[in-house]
Design a protein around this motif. Structure first.
Motif, PDB file in Angstrom:
ATOM      1  N   GLY A  22       0.818  -1.203   0.000  1.00 13.76           N
ATOM      2  CA  GLY A  22       0.000   0.000   0.000  1.00 13.76           C
ATOM      3  C   GLY A  22       0.852   1.252   0.000  1.00 13.76           C
ATOM      4  O   GLY A  22       2.068   1.196   0.009  1.00 13.76           O
ATOM      5  N   GLN A  23       0.220   2.375  -0.005  1.00 19.41           N
ATOM      6  CA  GLN A  23       0.930   3.638  -0.095  1.00 19.41           C
ATOM      7  C   GLN A  23       1.224   4.211   1.270  1.00 19.41           C
ATOM      8  O   GLN A  23       0.547   3.916   2.241  1.00 19.41           O
ATOM      9  N   GLY A  24       2.244   5.044   1.310  1.00 18.96           N
ATOM     10  CA  GLY A  24       2.588   5.644   2.593  1.00 18.96           C
ATOM     11  C   GLY A  24       4.086   5.666   2.732  1.00 18.96           C
ATOM     12  O   GLY A  24       4.798   4.921   2.075  1.00 18.96           O
ATOM     13  N   ARG A  25       4.612   6.541   3.565  1.00 18.64           N
ATOM     14  CA  ARG A  25       6.059   6.699   3.676  1.00 18.64           C
ATOM     15  C   ARG A  25       6.729   5.425   4.158  1.00 18.64           C
ATOM     16  O   ARG A  25       7.720   4.970   3.593  1.00 18.64           O
ATOM     17  N   GLY A  26       6.189   4.882   5.252  1.00 21.41           N
ATOM     18  CA  GLY A  26       6.799   3.682   5.822  1.00 21.41           C
ATOM     19  C   GLY A  26       6.845   2.561   4.813  1.00 21.41           C
ATOM     20  O   GLY A  26       7.870   1.892   4.647  1.00 21.41           O
ATOM     21  N   GLN A  27       5.742   2.364   4.135  1.00 22.81           N
ATOM     22  CA  GLN A  27       5.668   1.278   3.154  1.00 22.81           C
ATOM     23  C   GLN A  27       6.663   1.511   2.027  1.00 22.81           C
ATOM     24  O   GLN A  27       7.294   0.572   1.532  1.00 22.81           O
TER      25      GLN A  27
ATOM     26  N   SER B  53       6.564   7.354  -7.840  1.00 21.80           N
ATOM     27  CA  SER B  53       5.610   8.457  -7.737  1.00 21.80           C
ATOM     28  C   SER B  53       5.096   8.848  -9.095  1.00 21.80           C
ATOM     29  O   SER B  53       3.922   9.178  -9.260  1.00 21.80           O
ATOM     30  N   PHE B  54       5.976   8.833 -10.077  1.00 21.10           N
ATOM     31  CA  PHE B  54       5.572   9.157 -11.443  1.00 21.10           C
ATOM     32  C   PHE B  54       4.468   8.223 -11.901  1.00 21.10           C
ATOM     33  O   PHE B  54       3.523   8.625 -12.573  1.00 21.10           O
ATOM     34  N   LEU B  55       4.608   6.961 -11.510  1.00 22.22           N
ATOM     35  CA  LEU B  55       3.629   5.964 -11.911  1.00 22.22           C
ATOM     36  C   LEU B  55       2.391   6.005 -11.032  1.00 22.22           C
ATOM     37  O   LEU B  55       1.471   5.220 -11.210  1.00 22.22           O
ATOM     38  N   GLY B  56       2.431   6.927 -10.056  1.00 25.74           N
ATOM     39  CA  GLY B  56       1.266   7.056  -9.209  1.00 25.74           C
ATOM     40  C   GLY B  56       1.256   6.083  -8.048  1.00 25.74           C
ATOM     41  O   GLY B  56       0.250   5.956  -7.343  1.00 25.74           O
ATOM     42  N   LEU B  57       2.383   5.423  -7.808  1.00 21.90           N
ATOM     43  CA  LEU B  57       2.412   4.397  -6.773  1.00 21.90           C
ATOM     44  C   LEU B  57       3.187   4.819  -5.535  1.00 21.90           C
ATOM     45  O   LEU B  57       3.372   4.053  -4.621  1.00 21.90           O
ATOM     46  N   GLY B  58       3.643   6.053  -5.533  1.00 23.04           N
ATOM     47  CA  GLY B  58       4.451   6.487  -4.386  1.00 23.04           C
ATOM     48  C   GLY B  58       3.555   7.016  -3.293  1.00 23.04           C
ATOM     49  O   GLY B  58       2.629   6.359  -2.833  1.00 23.04           O
ATOM     50  N   LEU B  59       3.833   8.237  -2.873  1.00 23.58           N
ATOM     51  CA  LEU B  59       3.038   8.821  -1.811  1.00 23.58           C
ATOM     52  C   LEU B  59       1.701   9.315  -2.361  1.00 23.58           C
ATOM     53  O   LEU B  59       1.553   9.504  -3.564  1.00 23.58           O
ATOM     54  N   PRO B  60       0.738   9.515  -1.466  1.00 19.07           N
ATOM     55  CA  PRO B  60      -0.564  10.012  -1.940  1.00 19.07           C
ATOM     56  C   PRO B  60      -0.465  11.386  -2.597  1.00 19.07           C
ATOM     57  O   PRO B  60       0.488  12.121  -2.392  1.00 19.07           O
TER      58      PRO B  60
ATOM     59  N   GLU C 232       0.600  14.647  -0.968  1.00 20.14           N
ATOM     60  CA  GLU C 232       2.008  14.952  -0.673  1.00 20.14           C
ATOM     61  C   GLU C 232       2.807  14.775  -1.948  1.00 20.14           C
ATOM     62  O   GLU C 232       3.417  13.728  -2.165  1.00 20.14           O
ATOM     63  N   PRO C 233       2.791  15.779  -2.781  1.00 17.01           N
ATOM     64  CA  PRO C 233       3.412  15.579  -4.088  1.00 17.01           C
ATOM     65  C   PRO C 233       4.928  15.503  -3.983  1.00 17.01           C
ATOM     66  O   PRO C 233       5.557  16.405  -3.455  1.00 17.01           O
ATOM     67  N   SER C 234       5.482  14.421  -4.454  1.00 16.37           N
ATOM     68  CA  SER C 234       6.934  14.362  -4.544  1.00 16.37           C
ATOM     69  C   SER C 234       7.307  14.746  -5.966  1.00 16.37           C
ATOM     70  O   SER C 234       6.450  14.936  -6.815  1.00 16.37           O
ATOM     71  N   LEU C 235       8.593  14.837  -6.222  1.00 20.06           N
ATOM     72  CA  LEU C 235       9.048  15.323  -7.520  1.00 20.06           C
ATOM     73  C   LEU C 235       8.497  14.473  -8.654  1.00 20.06           C
ATOM     74  O   LEU C 235       8.112  14.987  -9.703  1.00 20.06           O
ATOM     75  N   GLY C 236       8.470  13.171  -8.426  1.00 23.29           N
ATOM     76  CA  GLY C 236       7.985  12.290  -9.480  1.00 23.29           C
ATOM     77  C   GLY C 236       6.553  12.606  -9.860  1.00 23.29           C
ATOM     78  O   GLY C 236       6.183  12.646 -11.039  1.00 23.29           O
ATOM     79  N   MET C 237       5.751  12.851  -8.843  1.00 20.64           N
ATOM     80  CA  MET C 237       4.355  13.126  -9.123  1.00 20.64           C
ATOM     81  C   MET C 237       4.184  14.463  -9.823  1.00 20.64           C
ATOM     82  O   MET C 237       3.334  14.603 -10.700  1.00 20.64           O
TER      83      MET C 237
END
Lengths: 338, 330, 304
Positions: free
Chosen positions: C161-166, C241-248, C251-256
């Motif tokens: 699932g998504q989330g920092r820890g994961q 994140s680019f693929l939409g599988l990183g953080l929600p 919380e936009p990261s660079l990839g998103m």
């Protein structure tokens, strides 16, 4: 019945390379596959009496280093047992562990035998702290004492090994071993890597400490001169077997095994009288430990070999009180002298 | 005065490292006559190996020969063009290293390597080159040389490998061989064999040899002349038998007395206190001063290498006197 | 002083402390020095993002769709200049990049550290114990090395699932094998050395030998791998994140950010993807350059 401090009792060590899966299958299918094994040490029985220094001499492949490691408790023997004051040095079972701290070792290479990432004081104190020989509060004083005993400034405890010369590092190694307060000290070629002038310093240090602490020692070396200088008795090894054992002075004066004699003859002699000595080398190559000659291991290079030597390995037999040698020639002289 | 085969004058080889300038060789003079064996003796840091490498032009940056002359048969070797140096190396001068792995390529058979070495300097056919290789192997006492040609270095023992290295050195009948501690890493009995062969070869072929070692006993048996080096300089020089019987320099005397065998077993060996000074920070004056029991204020100035008796030179303000010598060494 | 005391006449060399010497050598390579400066700037910017950023990109209340897709340099409803423009949701891109860097660096470092700890332990213990345990661990490591890390990370994120820890867990699991292999190689070499034999001869307990004797001496190659892997973690996180599988999305990261701006690339609003992309690239290149220099400096030492 032995009363030695260190008893090496029928110790053998074989290094065998296990068959690979392919070889095992081939074996099942009927191919002739043999396990290649090296008999590094063969049925060695030795005692070191309390307070004595026993020298162990031989060339490469003779097994002296392996035997030293077994006596130190680092390497388990394939058969036989090592006992210190009657108690085994290593435990039995599939994962043998060293059981005693009363045997300590000084290794050959002063550059590799000290952890480069630890300070000298930590290196010396680690063992005693772990084994409760000293409390954390006493550590500094204990380390300082040992450093000055080996002739080093107590300030050096804070430095790292790479800042020292070879001779100084060897002193640190000696301090580390002795800080464990052993009864038996094994020295594995402790001066082989050192310059001659430094070698003299370390040997003098060793002799002094041995006297002060009443140490019993097993001194392993290939240098005949050094061994003669420090050992009470000496054992000569060849391809895993002991070929001669006895008091140092007697053996050097009157060797009873052709290998011992040839070895002593082949060492270049420093002529102080302005003359030149001829070199008298031993014939032939050292056989590979993988395929030692049958019968007496030395027979292919022995100038006196005869038929029996090819067939039968000689046993260690008494040639004089306190002296044994493994050579068929001695049987003849013994029986003729009787 | 016969012309010398090799003349080294004022040789200085320095290493310009990050930590400072290491004066590995700092003014070395000696000469070698044809057919003679010179023992270059010293401990680690004495500069003996660097001297040997300098003669062969094998000093790589950050090291450099900064000064001095090395003349082989009158031809100057220092600053010789690389191509000319390559032509000499292997043909007129050859080297035997301490570790035969430095000479032997592990992936080529002995025959291939030796044939390559032959054809590098002589335009022989492969068969002729192999024949010469086979002869060279025989000359160094390798049994069944024909079969050995096809073998690889790892199939040989240490002593055999060193013999092969010597055979390679002998391929072009060089005038001079520089041997850098070739037997130090070998067993005593094998060392004896190699020394025996070298003695025989120098006699039979009239080969000149520089034998670099720390082992005084080897020098005693093998060398005609010897130089004792300390901290980059020669401190004593002369016929080997004379230097060993009557050493003039306190360091030489100290070395001789340090060898076990000079003193009764179990007794205290006469030791030289301290250790070799770091070549980065050599003290001014005599480099041996700090460890010498004869040092005085005069030793603050570097002594010259000067003759004491014919052919016996020493670099010392207080060389060991005649009466002291016989006393101390009795 | 006794005669024995005089023996130790040669004072041990007093040399510069290793860290100082390392730094001096490092500073000689101007490129690496510049790269390090860039990394430091980025890290500081990320650290102080809440103070520097003109707008908090996570605060959905502050965003206004009217500001969406503004060009760089435009003044928006917030009253400040959008230095790098705004994205499709009206976020100030400069702020978003700063916060995105924060995520990238945080996750990259954390994943790198965890992978190092896990991998080094596996590798060193395997080398120390030998036998079946070693064979088992190293085969596992080999197996894992044959998988592309991105694939492994994708599968794990899908599972966890998504989330920092994961995310950190997935990245760690995808990368520990590199550390394990390096640690095993280094530890196998060190294991044979006399100081380990000496430790065994005392005898010292196994865990002590592994952590106090083997590990510190295996660090140089591990440090080199660590610098590379941190850069890789950052790249991997951006990919996910680019693929939409990183953080929600909140919380936009660079990839998103790059992903969001992708659709606008051809229609002239290039800045939405470009600037986050450039920031990411500069960070990764800078870390790699620093890592190169560290590796070059540590290598000759290894040969000593």
């Amino acid at each position: 019945m032995s009363s030695g401090l260190l008893e090496i009792d029928g110790v053998s060590k074989r290094f065998a390379r296990a068959l690979t899966l392919g070889e095992r299958i081939a074996g099942r299918l009927g191919a002739d596959v043999e396990t290649r094994e090296v008999r590094a040490v063969e049925r060695v029985t030795l005692d070191v009496a309390p307070g004595e220094t026993l020298g162990l001499v031989g060339e490469s492949g003779c097994g002296k280093t392996t035997l030293g490691r077994i006596a130190a408790g680092i390497l388990p023997p394939t058969s036989g047992v090592i006992r210190l004051a009657g108690r085994p040095v290593m435990s039995d079972g599939s994962h043998p562990r060293k059981l005693t701290t009363k045997v300590q070792t000084v290794f050959q290479d002063p550059f590799a035998s000290l952890n480069p990432r630890m300070r000298v004081g930590e290196i010396i104190a680690e063992g005693p702290l772990v084994h409760g020989l000293v409390t954390p509060a006493e550590t500094d004083r204990y380390v300082a004492e040992w450093l000055s005993r080996v002739g080093l400034d107590r300030e050096y405890a804070r430095r790292y090994p790479h800042q020292f010369s070879g001779g100084q590092r060897q002193r640190i190694a000696i301090a580390r071993a002795l800080a464990m307060q052993p009864d038996l000290l094994i020295c594995d070629e402790p001066v082989a890597s050192l310059d001659v002038s430094i070698q003299a310093q370390i040997l003098n240090l060793f002799l002094r400490l041995r006297r002060e602490l009443g140490l019993t020692c097993l001194f392993i070396s290939h240098d005949l001169g050094v061994v003669r200088h420090v050992s009470d008795r000496v054992a000569i090894m060849y391809l895993g077997r002991i070929v001669e054992l006895g008091p140092t002075a007697d053996i050097y004066r009157d060797p009873r095994h052709p290998y011992t004699r040839a070895l002593l003859d082949s060492v270049p002699v420093l002529a102080r009288d302005g003359g030149k000595r001829d070199f008298k080398p031993i014939e032939g190559e050292l056989p590979s430990p993988l395929s030692p000659p049958a019968g007496c291991h030395f027979h292919p290079r022995c100038p006196h070999a005869f038929e029996r030597c090819r067939r039968e390995a000689p046993m260690l037999a008494s040639v004089a009180p306190g002296r044994v040698a493994a050579c068929h020639l001695n049987d003849a002289t013994a029986s003729s002298a009787a | 005065m016969t012309a010398k085969l090799l003349e080294v004058r004022g040789l200085k080889t320095y290493f310009f490292t990050r930590a400072g300038v290491v004066k590995a060789v700092d003014g070395v003079d000696f000469a070698l006559a044809r057919g003679k064996v010179l023992g270059l003796v010293g401990e680690s840091g004495s500069g003996k190996t660097v001297t040997g490498f300098s003669i062969l032009g094998l000093i790589d940056p950050p090291g450099r020969i900064v000064e001095g002359s090395i003349k082989l048969n009158g031809q100057e070797l220092v600053n010789l063009a690389p191509a000319a140096l390559r032509a000499l190396r292997g043909r007129k001068i050859a080297m035997v290293f301490q570790d035969p792995a430095m000479t032997l390529n592990p992936v080529l058979s002995i025959g291939t390597q030796m044939a390559m070495a032959v054809r590098a300097h002589a335009g022989l056919s492969k068969r002729a080159a192999l024949a010469r290789a086979r002869d060279a192997l025989g000359r160094v006492g390798i049994p069944s040389p024909e079969e050995r040609l096809a073998a690889f270095p790892h199939q040989f023992s240490g002593g055999m490998r060193q013999r092969v290295a010597i055979a390679i050195a002998l391929l072009h009948d060089p005038e001079l061989i520089v041997a850098d501690e070739p037997t130090t890493a070998l067993d005593v009995s094998i060392q004896g064999q190699i020394l025996f062969e070298m003695r025989r070869l120098t006699r039979e072929l009239g080969l000149s040899l520089i034998w670099i070692t720390h082992d005084l006993a080897v020098v005693s048996g093998l060398a005609d002349d010897m130089c004792v080096m300390y901290a980059g300089r020669i401190v004593e020089r002369g016929p080997a038998s004379r230097v060993l019987a009557q050493p003039l320099h306190p360091y030489t005397r100290g070395l001789l007395q340090s060898v076990p065998g000079m003193v009764a077993p179990g007794g205290e060996l006469a030791q030289i206190p301290g250790s070799t000074p770091s070549l980065l920070r050599l003290p001014p004056g005599c480099a041996f001063r700090a460890r010498c029991d004869r040092a005085s204020a005069a030793c603050a100035a570097m002594p010259d290498l000067s003759p004491r008796t014919t052919e016996h030179d020493v670099r010392c303000h207080h060389p060991v006197g005649l009466d002291e010598r016989t006393e101390a060494l009795a | 002083m006794s005669a024995i005391g005089r023996d130790a006449l040669a004072v041990p060399t007093r040399e510069r402390r290793p860290l100082a010497a390392f730094w001096i050598e490092f500073a000689e390579n101007k490129v690496a020095l510049a790269a390090l400066a860039v990394v430091v700037v980025f890290v500081l910017a990320a650290l102080f993002a809440p103070l520097i950023a003109p707008q908090d990109p996570y605060d959905l209340g502050k965003l206004s769709l009217l500001d969406a897709r503004r060009t760089p340099g435009a003044v928006a409803s917030g009253g400040y200049v959008h230095i790098l423009g705004t994205d499709a949701a009206g976020r100030d891109l400069f702020s978003a990049i700063l916060y995105g860097l924060r995520i990238s660096i945080q996750i990259g470092l954390l994943a790198g550290a965890c992978a190092l700890a896990l991998g080094a332990t596996f590798g060193i213990v395997a080398a120390y114990r030998g036998g079946r345990l070693e064979a088992f661990i190293m085969r596992l490591v080999d197996l894992q090395l044959s998988f592309p890390p991105i694939l492994l990370a994708l599968v794990l994120v899908a599972l966890l699932g998504q989330g920092r820890g994961q995310l950190v867990a997935a990245l760690t699991a995808a990368q520990y094998a590199y550390f394990a292999r390096t640690a095993h190689g280094a530890a196998s070499a060190e294991r044979r050395k006399d100081y380990i034999e000496a430790a065994l001869a005392t005898p010292l307990p196994g865990w002590r030998i592994v952590f106090k004797h083997l590990l510190p001496n295996c660090l140089p190659p591990l440090i080199v791998v660590a610098t590379v892997q941190v850069a890789y973690s950052i790249a991997l996180e951006a990919t996910l994140s680019f693929l939409g599988l990183g953080l929600p999305i909140t919380e936009p990261s660079l990839g998103m950010l790059i992903a969001n701006g992708f659709q606008y690339m051809m229609s002239g609003r290039y800045w939405i993807s470009l600037y986050p992309g450039v920031a990411l690239m500069v960070l990764i290149v800078a870390i790699n350059l620093v890592g190169d220099q560290v590796r070059d400096q540590l290598n000759p030492r290894l040969k000593r």
